[in-house]
Design a protein around this motif. Structure first.
Motif, PDB file in Angstrom:
ATOM      1  N   ASN A 192      56.809 -36.686  41.741  1.00  0.00           N
ATOM      2  CA  ASN A 192      57.487 -35.998  42.529  1.00  0.00           C
ATOM      3  C   ASN A 192      58.536 -35.113  42.693  1.00  0.00           C
ATOM      4  O   ASN A 192      59.193 -34.925  43.685  1.00  0.00           O
ATOM      5  CB  ASN A 192      59.631 -37.643  42.099  1.00  0.00           C
ATOM      6  N   GLY A 193      58.190 -34.377  42.272  1.00  0.00           N
ATOM      7  CA  GLY A 193      58.312 -33.052  41.863  1.00  0.00           C
ATOM      8  C   GLY A 193      57.047 -32.358  41.300  1.00  0.00           C
ATOM      9  O   GLY A 193      56.738 -32.558  40.458  1.00  0.00           O
ATOM     10  N   GLY A 194      57.663 -30.469  41.147  1.00  0.00           N
ATOM     11  CA  GLY A 194      56.984 -29.795  39.963  1.00  0.00           C
ATOM     12  C   GLY A 194      56.905 -30.295  39.096  1.00  0.00           C
ATOM     13  O   GLY A 194      55.905 -29.511  38.201  1.00  0.00           O
ATOM     14  N   THR A 195      58.468 -30.002  39.004  1.00  0.00           N
ATOM     15  CA  THR A 195      58.572 -30.108  37.617  1.00  0.00           C
ATOM     16  C   THR A 195      57.415 -31.608  36.560  1.00  0.00           C
ATOM     17  O   THR A 195      56.975 -30.882  35.448  1.00  0.00           O
ATOM     18  CB  THR A 195      59.624 -31.137  36.652  1.00  0.00           C
ATOM     19  N   ALA A 196      57.981 -32.317  37.073  1.00  0.00           N
ATOM     20  CA  ALA A 196      56.542 -33.311  36.710  1.00  0.00           C
ATOM     21  C   ALA A 196      55.285 -33.506  37.248  1.00  0.00           C
ATOM     22  O   ALA A 196      54.345 -33.523  36.494  1.00  0.00           O
ATOM     23  CB  ALA A 196      57.142 -34.675  37.664  1.00  0.00           C
ATOM     24  N   SER A 197      54.813 -32.781  38.045  1.00  0.00           N
ATOM     25  CA  SER A 197      53.794 -32.842  38.469  1.00  0.00           C
ATOM     26  C   SER A 197      53.058 -31.198  36.943  1.00  0.00           C
ATOM     27  O   SER A 197      52.061 -31.072  36.361  1.00  0.00           O
ATOM     28  CB  SER A 197      53.276 -31.580  39.412  1.00  0.00           C
ATOM     29  N   ASN A 198      54.095 -30.195  36.753  1.00  0.00           N
ATOM     30  CA  ASN A 198      53.616 -29.470  35.437  1.00  0.00           C
ATOM     31  C   ASN A 198      53.284 -30.270  34.405  1.00  0.00           C
ATOM     32  O   ASN A 198      52.602 -29.872  33.476  1.00  0.00           O
ATOM     33  CB  ASN A 198      54.843 -28.117  35.801  1.00  0.00           C
ATOM     34  N   LEU A 199      54.542 -31.357  34.029  1.00  0.00           N
ATOM     35  CA  LEU A 199      54.117 -30.903  32.690  1.00  0.00           C
ATOM     36  C   LEU A 199      52.638 -32.463  32.512  1.00  0.00           C
ATOM     37  O   LEU A 199      52.082 -32.400  31.318  1.00  0.00           O
ATOM     38  CB  LEU A 199      55.297 -32.472  32.746  1.00  0.00           C
ATOM     39  N   VAL A 228      58.004 -17.633  34.153  1.00  0.00           N
ATOM     40  CA  VAL A 228      57.332 -18.851  34.580  1.00  0.00           C
ATOM     41  C   VAL A 228      58.764 -20.035  35.200  1.00  0.00           C
ATOM     42  O   VAL A 228      60.025 -19.432  34.309  1.00  0.00           O
ATOM     43  CB  VAL A 228      56.524 -19.130  33.528  1.00  0.00           C
ATOM     44  N   HIS A 229      58.363 -20.792  35.986  1.00  0.00           N
ATOM     45  CA  HIS A 229      59.335 -21.626  36.289  1.00  0.00           C
ATOM     46  C   HIS A 229      60.291 -22.088  34.588  1.00  0.00           C
ATOM     47  O   HIS A 229      58.740 -22.513  34.160  1.00  0.00           O
ATOM     48  CB  HIS A 229      59.288 -22.472  37.845  1.00  0.00           C
ATOM     49  N   PRO A 230      61.636 -22.381  34.626  1.00  0.00           N
ATOM     50  CA  PRO A 230      61.853 -23.588  33.234  1.00  0.00           C
ATOM     51  C   PRO A 230      61.160 -24.304  33.347  1.00  0.00           C
ATOM     52  O   PRO A 230      61.306 -24.722  32.097  1.00  0.00           O
ATOM     53  CB  PRO A 230      63.438 -23.010  33.602  1.00  0.00           C
ATOM     54  N   ALA A 281      50.152 -19.958  35.188  1.00  0.00           N
ATOM     55  CA  ALA A 281      49.921 -18.716  36.106  1.00  0.00           C
ATOM     56  C   ALA A 281      50.561 -19.475  37.105  1.00  0.00           C
ATOM     57  O   ALA A 281      50.857 -20.646  37.465  1.00  0.00           O
ATOM     58  CB  ALA A 281      48.723 -18.262  36.690  1.00  0.00           C
ATOM     59  N   THR A 282      51.242 -18.510  37.719  1.00  0.00           N
ATOM     60  CA  THR A 282      52.704 -18.859  38.704  1.00  0.00           C
ATOM     61  C   THR A 282      52.121 -18.694  39.947  1.00  0.00           C
ATOM     62  O   THR A 282      51.563 -16.773  39.822  1.00  0.00           O
ATOM     63  CB  THR A 282      54.039 -18.598  38.979  1.00  0.00           C
ATOM     64  N   ALA A 283      51.778 -19.023  41.493  1.00  0.00           N
ATOM     65  CA  ALA A 283      51.083 -18.810  42.206  1.00  0.00           C
ATOM     66  C   ALA A 283      52.470 -18.827  43.226  1.00  0.00           C
ATOM     67  O   ALA A 283      52.836 -19.368  43.981  1.00  0.00           O
ATOM     68  CB  ALA A 283      50.233 -19.368  43.191  1.00  0.00           C
ATOM     69  N   GLY A 284      53.532 -17.850  43.310  1.00  0.00           N
ATOM     70  CA  GLY A 284      54.511 -17.441  43.672  1.00  0.00           C
ATOM     71  C   GLY A 284      55.971 -18.106  42.383  1.00  0.00           C
ATOM     72  O   GLY A 284      56.058 -19.449  42.822  1.00  0.00           O
ATOM     73  N   THR A 285      56.781 -16.617  41.926  1.00  0.00           N
ATOM     74  CA  THR A 285      57.909 -17.103  41.241  1.00  0.00           C
ATOM     75  C   THR A 285      58.445 -17.715  41.923  1.00  0.00           C
ATOM     76  O   THR A 285      59.081 -17.088  42.928  1.00  0.00           O
ATOM     77  CB  THR A 285      57.865 -16.233  39.850  1.00  0.00           C
ATOM     78  N   HIS A 297      57.001 -30.915  49.239  1.00  0.00           N
ATOM     79  CA  HIS A 297      58.992 -30.797  49.874  1.00  0.00           C
ATOM     80  C   HIS A 297      60.127 -29.409  49.485  1.00  0.00           C
ATOM     81  O   HIS A 297      60.547 -29.037  50.303  1.00  0.00           O
ATOM     82  CB  HIS A 297      59.029 -31.679  49.294  1.00  0.00           C
ATOM     83  N   LYS A 298      58.736 -28.214  49.331  1.00  0.00           N
ATOM     84  CA  LYS A 298      59.235 -26.803  49.498  1.00  0.00           C
ATOM     85  C   LYS A 298      59.395 -26.246  50.816  1.00  0.00           C
ATOM     86  O   LYS A 298      59.509 -25.595  51.503  1.00  0.00           O
ATOM     87  CB  LYS A 298      59.222 -25.904  48.666  1.00  0.00           C
ATOM     88  N   TRP A 299      58.172 -26.297  50.968  1.00  0.00           N
ATOM     89  CA  TRP A 299      57.973 -25.278  51.760  1.00  0.00           C
ATOM     90  C   TRP A 299      56.363 -25.556  52.550  1.00  0.00           C
ATOM     91  O   TRP A 299      55.504 -24.934  53.737  1.00  0.00           O
ATOM     92  CB  TRP A 299      56.717 -23.810  51.739  1.00  0.00           C
ATOM     93  N   GLY A 351      52.029 -23.478  42.196  1.00  0.00           N
ATOM     94  CA  GLY A 351      52.075 -23.102  42.388  1.00  0.00           C
ATOM     95  C   GLY A 351      53.036 -23.523  43.936  1.00  0.00           C
ATOM     96  O   GLY A 351      53.300 -23.861  45.029  1.00  0.00           O
ATOM     97  N   ALA A 352      53.322 -24.768  43.036  1.00  0.00           N
ATOM     98  CA  ALA A 352      55.113 -25.323  43.353  1.00  0.00           C
ATOM     99  C   ALA A 352      55.859 -25.207  44.747  1.00  0.00           C
ATOM    100  O   ALA A 352      56.111 -25.411  45.545  1.00  0.00           O
ATOM    101  CB  ALA A 352      56.014 -25.615  42.673  1.00  0.00           C
ATOM    102  N   TYR A 353      55.766 -23.651  44.789  1.00  0.00           N
ATOM    103  CA  TYR A 353      56.288 -23.151  46.074  1.00  0.00           C
ATOM    104  C   TYR A 353      55.290 -21.779  47.168  1.00  0.00           C
ATOM    105  O   TYR A 353      55.566 -22.680  47.967  1.00  0.00           O
ATOM    106  CB  TYR A 353      57.911 -21.930  45.326  1.00  0.00           C
ATOM    107  N   GLY A 354      54.878 -21.330  45.635  1.00  0.00           N
ATOM    108  CA  GLY A 354      54.115 -20.634  46.763  1.00  0.00           C
ATOM    109  C   GLY A 354      53.245 -20.555  47.014  1.00  0.00           C
ATOM    110  O   GLY A 354      51.984 -20.218  48.296  1.00  0.00           O
TER     111      GLY A 354
HETATM  112  C1  LIG Z   1      60.614 -25.343  42.166  1.00  0.00           C
HETATM  113  C2  LIG Z   1      59.814 -24.786  41.594  1.00  0.00           C
HETATM  114  C3  LIG Z   1      58.853 -25.380  40.367  1.00  0.00           C
HETATM  115  C4  LIG Z   1      60.215 -27.294  40.052  1.00  0.00           C
HETATM  116  O1  LIG Z   1      59.459 -28.124  41.091  1.00  0.00           O
HETATM  117  P1  LIG Z   1      60.021 -29.708  41.578  1.00  0.00           P
HETATM  118  O2  LIG Z   1      59.817 -30.327  42.720  1.00  0.00           O
HETATM  119  O3  LIG Z   1      61.647 -28.958  41.699  1.00  0.00           O
HETATM  120  O4  LIG Z   1      60.793 -30.361  40.251  1.00  0.00           O
HETATM  121  C5  LIG Z   1      58.133 -25.748  39.473  1.00  0.00           C
HETATM  122  N1  LIG Z   1      57.724 -24.524  39.537  1.00  0.00           N
HETATM  123  C6  LIG Z   1      57.998 -23.489  40.607  1.00  0.00           C
HETATM  124  C7  LIG Z   1      57.580 -21.699  41.048  1.00  0.00           C
HETATM  125  C8  LIG Z   1      58.834 -23.731  41.457  1.00  0.00           C
HETATM  126  O5  LIG Z   1      59.517 -23.075  42.263  1.00  0.00           O
END
Ligand SMILES: *Cc1c(COP(=O)(O)O)cnc(C)c1O
Length: 433
Positions: free
Chosen positions: A120-127, A156-158, A203-207, A264-266, A234-237
């Motif tokens: 559903n989102g980057g938060t769940a995917s990162n976890l 890093v993203h929170p 590592a973040t691919a696009g902070t 859903h971001k880019w 790389g949720a965003y980048g």
């Molecule tokens: C937005 C973002 C997340 C979190 O993604 P969600 O889909 O909002 O849960 C994680 N990492 C990065 C780099 C983001 O930009």
């Protein structure tokens, strides 16, 4: 690739909570208020009270820009009860999601063992990626029972810090270079100095804050040498993999053990859609699959089940709108649409450089531009941002980068023009302050 437009939905401040609660008071009651009344509440109260995050002048956080094709498919999908859990119930959607995931895996440079699922989102995917990484590391270090840690840059993203809290592990912070990037050398120095048992590096691919891309290849080498799980956010980048001009900035991403990209971001998908990919999906499946006698029948297909690769069981086939937009418009249209925002960020940077009262804080790598307005501090930035929204001009927020409050514009809408940006920058002119 055309985009959903809600011309009549302006940018504006959210209404006061009491006013909105009053407007929907009594909607849920024993006998119901009827379809007509319920729908008017939805249309006239609920929808107008949601911000136009898909507006071409929405520059706050990370905006939203779904392709019309994705929006339409998303609507149809609920009506036909498309199921996204497993092959036995949803073979069609499983194949479509596989195809979309394979496209992303190929862009990342992953081989045939790659796989994953849409979360559903980057938060769940990162976890989830980090949970799999811990299991992988523990399998290789069975006698180590101490408290573990993740190494990550301060940019890093929170959601990474949240993942650490949920997993009960620590974060070992690594400070970034002058542009806020995690580098292999900085990581190596911190790992050498710490007593913490680090099992993974993020590592973040696009902070989110500045669009900075970490030194992915350098970090990958450290992880490979030290036997650490390499997670790339790389949720965003990650979308920049589609861009012929920007993809070289992401070299090293092909060595990630787990990778997150939020379409859903880019990548012009509807909410919510986050791709979670593993370079070798077998570890993920062994760790995440739910087993029970009544689920045995579910595990029968030749093609893997999306449910086995994330922390979920029942799920909507949220990758199918992405698949549909990709199939309809072609991958080149996606690359061109991502490139449009990268180009706009470059043009914006040049415009800022030519404007005496403005100063670029750092050269944009992707589609985030951060800059200062000479003579202004936090109070002026905040007042400006509020006024911009009140006037319906744009959504733009200040941020803090390397200890300084600055202005930030994030572009993800391919129809945003340099004139849209000018309209915002004009409001920063000394005469207007
Ligand atoms: C937005 C973002 C997340 C979190 O993604 P969600 O889909 O909002 O849960 C994680 N990492 C990065 C780099 C983001 O930009």
């Amino acid at each position: 690739m055309s985009r959903a437009r809600r011309e009549n939905l302006p940018l504006g401040e959210p209404p006061a909570p009491a006013q909105l609660q009053e407007a929907v008071a009594g909607a849920i009651c024993e006998d119901g208020i009827g379809l007509d009344l319920a729908f008017s509440l939805f249309k006239d109260v609920i929808v107008p009270a949601s911000q136009a995050v898909d507006h071409p002048r929405y520059f706050g956080f990370i905006g939203y820009s779904p392709a019309v094709a994705a929006v339409i498919l998303d609507m149809v999908q609920s009506a036909v009860a498309l199921f996204g859990t497993s092959w036995i119930e949803g073979a069609g959607s499983v194949v479509a999601e596989h195809q979309a995931l394979r496209w992303l895996a190929d862009l990342a440079g992953f081989g045939p063992t790659a796989g994953g699922t849409f979360m559903n989102g980057g938060t769940a995917s990162n976890l989830t990626g980090l949970a799999v990484g811990r299991d992988w590391w523990q399998g290789r270090n069975p006698d180590d029972h101490g408290r573990l840690a993740i190494a990550a840059s301060s940019e890093v993203h929170p959601s990474i810090r949240l993942a650490a809290r949920v997993l009960g592990v620590d974060i070992v912070p690594v400070s970034g270079d002058e542009r806020g990037r995690l580098t292999g050398a900085r990581l190596r120095a911190v790992l050498r100095a710490t007593d913490a048992r680090v099992f993974a590096v993020v590592a973040t691919a696009g902070t989110t804050n500045s669009g900075a891309i970490d030194d992915l290849a350098g970090v990958a080498s450290v992880c490979e040498r030290d036997g650490l799980w390499f997670h790339v956010d790389g949720a965003y980048g990650g979308a920049a993999l589609t861009s012929p001009t920007a993809r070289d900035l992401l070299i090293g991403i092909e060595r990630a053990d787990s990778l997150v990209i939020d379409p859903h971001k880019w990548l012009f998908s509807t909410l919510d859609c986050s791709a979670l990919l593993y370079r070798d999906a077998r570890y993920a499946r062994a760790f995440l699959r739910q087993d029970a006698a009544y689920l045995d029948a579910m595990h029968g297909g030749d093609i893997w089940d999306p449910t086995d690769y994330g922390i979920h069981l029942t799920r909507r086939a949220r990758g199918v709108p992405l698949w549909f937009a990709l199939a309809a418009h072609g991958t080149a249209a996606f690359g061109a649409a991502v490139d449009a925002s990268i180009r706009l960020a470059q043009e914006t940077a040049r415009l800022i450089e030519r404007t005496p009262h403005l100063e670029l804080a750092t050269e944009p790598d992707l589609s985030v531009v951060i800059f200062r307005r000479h003579g202004w501090g936090i109070a002026e930035y905040e007042a400006w941002s509020k006024q911009l929204l009140r006037d319906g001009i744009a959504m733009a927020l200040p941020t803090v980068w390397r200890g300084e409050t600055l202005l930030r514009l994030c572009f993800v809408h391919p129809e945003t023009t340099l004139d849209d940006v000018r309209a915002v920058l004009d409001t920063l002119a000394p005469a207007a302050s």
